[in-house]
Write an enzyme that holds these catalytic residues in place. Sequence first.
Site, short mmCIF file in Angstrom:
data_model
loop_
_atom_site.label_atom_id
_atom_site.label_comp_id
_atom_site.label_asym_id
_atom_site.label_seq_id
_atom_site.Cartn_x
_atom_site.Cartn_y
_atom_site.Cartn_z
N TYR A 4 11.30 -27.19 -5.83
CA TYR A 4 10.76 -26.92 -7.16
C TYR A 4 11.67 -27.16 -8.26
CZ TYR A 4 6.85 -24.41 -5.00
OH TYR A 4 5.80 -24.27 -3.95
N HIS B 234 0.78 -1.32 0.09
CA HIS B 234 0.05 0.10 -0.08
C HIS B 234 0.90 1.35 -0.04
CE1 HIS B 234 -3.65 -2.53 1.67
NE2 HIS B 234 -3.36 -2.74 0.34
N ASN C 166 7.52 -20.89 7.40
CA ASN C 166 7.88 -21.58 5.96
C ASN C 166 8.86 -20.86 5.34
OD1 ASN C 166 6.66 -22.71 3.16
ND2 ASN C 166 6.68 -20.63 2.76
N GLU C 167 9.72 -21.68 4.58
CA GLU C 167 10.93 -20.88 3.71
C GLU C 167 11.54 -19.83 4.05
OE1 GLU C 167 10.26 -20.74 -0.60
OE2 GLU C 167 9.77 -22.63 -0.76
N ASP D 186 -5.08 -7.79 -1.53
CA ASP D 186 -6.10 -7.33 -0.74
C ASP D 186 -7.56 -8.21 -0.82
OD1 ASP D 186 -4.65 -5.21 -0.26
OD2 ASP D 186 -5.76 -3.59 -1.25
N HIS E 59 3.83 -17.83 7.31
CA HIS E 59 4.28 -17.96 5.99
C HIS E 59 4.12 -16.65 5.45
CE1 HIS E 59 3.86 -20.73 2.11
NE2 HIS E 59 4.20 -19.41 1.74
N ASN F 232 10.32 -28.09 0.59
CA ASN F 232 9.83 -27.28 -0.41
C ASN F 232 10.75 -27.38 -1.71
OD1 ASN F 232 7.80 -26.78 1.52
ND2 ASN F 232 7.93 -24.44 1.22
N ARG G 133 -2.61 -28.18 3.65
CA ARG G 133 -1.75 -27.27 4.43
C ARG G 133 -2.15 -25.74 3.84
NH1 ARG G 133 3.96 -25.20 2.38
NH2 ARG G 133 4.56 -24.00 4.20
C1 NOJ Z 1 7.18 -20.94 -2.13
C2 NOJ Z 1 6.48 -20.32 -1.11
O1 NOJ Z 1 6.21 -20.96 0.12
C3 NOJ Z 1 5.08 -19.92 -1.78
O2 NOJ Z 1 4.46 -18.97 -1.04
C4 NOJ Z 1 5.10 -19.74 -3.25
O3 NOJ Z 1 3.86 -19.23 -3.76
C5 NOJ Z 1 5.60 -20.80 -3.89
N1 NOJ Z 1 7.00 -21.21 -3.52
C6 NOJ Z 1 5.77 -20.82 -5.59
O4 NOJ Z 1 6.73 -19.86 -5.75
#
Ligand code: NOJ
Length: 520
Positions: free
Chosen positions: A339, A65, A194-195, A78, A150, A337, A103
């Site tokens: 990818y 914002h 988280n991460e 939002d 998160h 996590n 989750r």
């Molecule tokens: C990691 C994150 O925890 C999540 O918030 C995100 O959307 C995904 N990876 C994909 O990028």
Amino acid sequence: MPTFLFILLLSLSRWTSGWCEDPSSRPLRKFPEGFMFGVSSASYQVEGAWDADDKSPSMWDVSIHKDPCWIANCSTGDVAADSYHLYERDAAMLAELGVDFYRFSISWPRVLPQGPGRVGARSAAGFAYYRRLIAQLKRRGIQPLVTLYHWDLPQYLQDLGGWTNPLIVDWFADYARVVFEELGDDVKYWITINEPWTFCWFGYGRDFFAPRVNSSDVGVYLCAKNVILAHATVYHLYNSEFKEKQGGVVGISNAFTWYEPVTDSKNDSQAVNDILEFEGGLFTNPIYAKCGDFPKIVKERVAKKSAEQGYSKSRLPELTSEEIEFARGAYDFLGVNHYFTILTYRNESADYSTSFFYGGVKAPSYPDDMDVGLALSPEWPTSSVSSFATYHPSGFYKLLTYLRQKYDNPPIIVTENGWPTGPGLEDDDRIKYLRGYLQALQQALEEGSDIRGYTVWSLMDTFEWISRYSTRFGLYEVDFESARRERTPRKSAFVYREVVRARAVDPGYEPPADATMESC
Ligand code: NOJ
């Protein structure tokens, strides 16, 4: 035996033992009994309702914002997918998929809007929302797997330094205790944080994520120490005050990109080791390694460079021996996590201007400390919306094997895995990715990795942080143009439903063209 007869017999035996066998007649490789399948989301990315009831702003609300077009198209979270209002539809989608768990994360400023330390000022409306969501899941026999943090820190804590202030350890423990008291009877799986690599680096080391501090030399390291102690404090708190009565388990979800060397040289394989330690290891070693503490190479390298660069002490704060003992072993499971895979090589004078998430940062800095360069393999397919989202399932297998060997085979829940696309329902590339990665996971399982569950990121399209709504990860597409935020299953939703039903990956399964979702 004459040679020709031997060759004839050999070919016959190959024939009968199946090299011409129809693959669809082979029995499918089943996941073990009790293996859990789920899907994931996160509060800021789906809930919307940023100021509903008495919720106070998170640091994402404020960062966006304050600088409304920081994120392209002046996008915000939002409204996002409006799950604050559409949670019943979300629960119905989970039932359609047939998953074992969902989750999701709790928005800290939604449930504790005032603070810090105002644990008596709980938001009735905020907790009522999560109770309604959990009740919807329970009705359908779906387990909640809840992330406490998160990335949507209350702004009132960011005003005091957020994750760089050591007091965050107490603030996080206060918050966690309140959540365990309010929701803990119905939740058996907790993820503390988280991460941390992602928000410590992008948020405190850079200005890509809220709170956009851009302290590339110390931000990530100050944040890392506080994350480790906050996690461990909450793990011990749960064990001493709640575990006996509530019977749940607690872990942290770390981000693990996999790396492969550009060449076979010793230098490049050391570069792989270094970057794995600087990324995942920084947040995993202190909790999961036998002797705890930050990784040796990270401690040594940062101390050496800091001294050369004229700092009074290492930019990486030390963990004292009490802190090492306290954090070591503070887990019931490891959340993974994962990818994609990237190539890396030794580069001591790295120019990071083109290096993906380390781009444009000069020494002294966290990327410079690593002494590596990054590259992409032309052999690995990449996503149409992200140049570094690669398809390389064997990287996932290698990661799981590495974690098994390095951390003495901890119980693992894969808490995120998924593939980004643009909008559209025909997502064959996502299907290929999910199948390939699930098969890689099965390989690791069969070789002894203690993997208990798997989670697709994400149930539906979300606010994908700085990639806003153009990058989609959902099994369900969300129409962000419509006020009702309609959700429609993608082809991958039908394929994942079949994986969950069969408890196996059937590469030949093709959903019928007129497939629909049904649930009770
Ligand atoms: C990691 C994150 O925890 C999540 O918030 C995100 O959307 C995904 N990876 C994909 O990028």
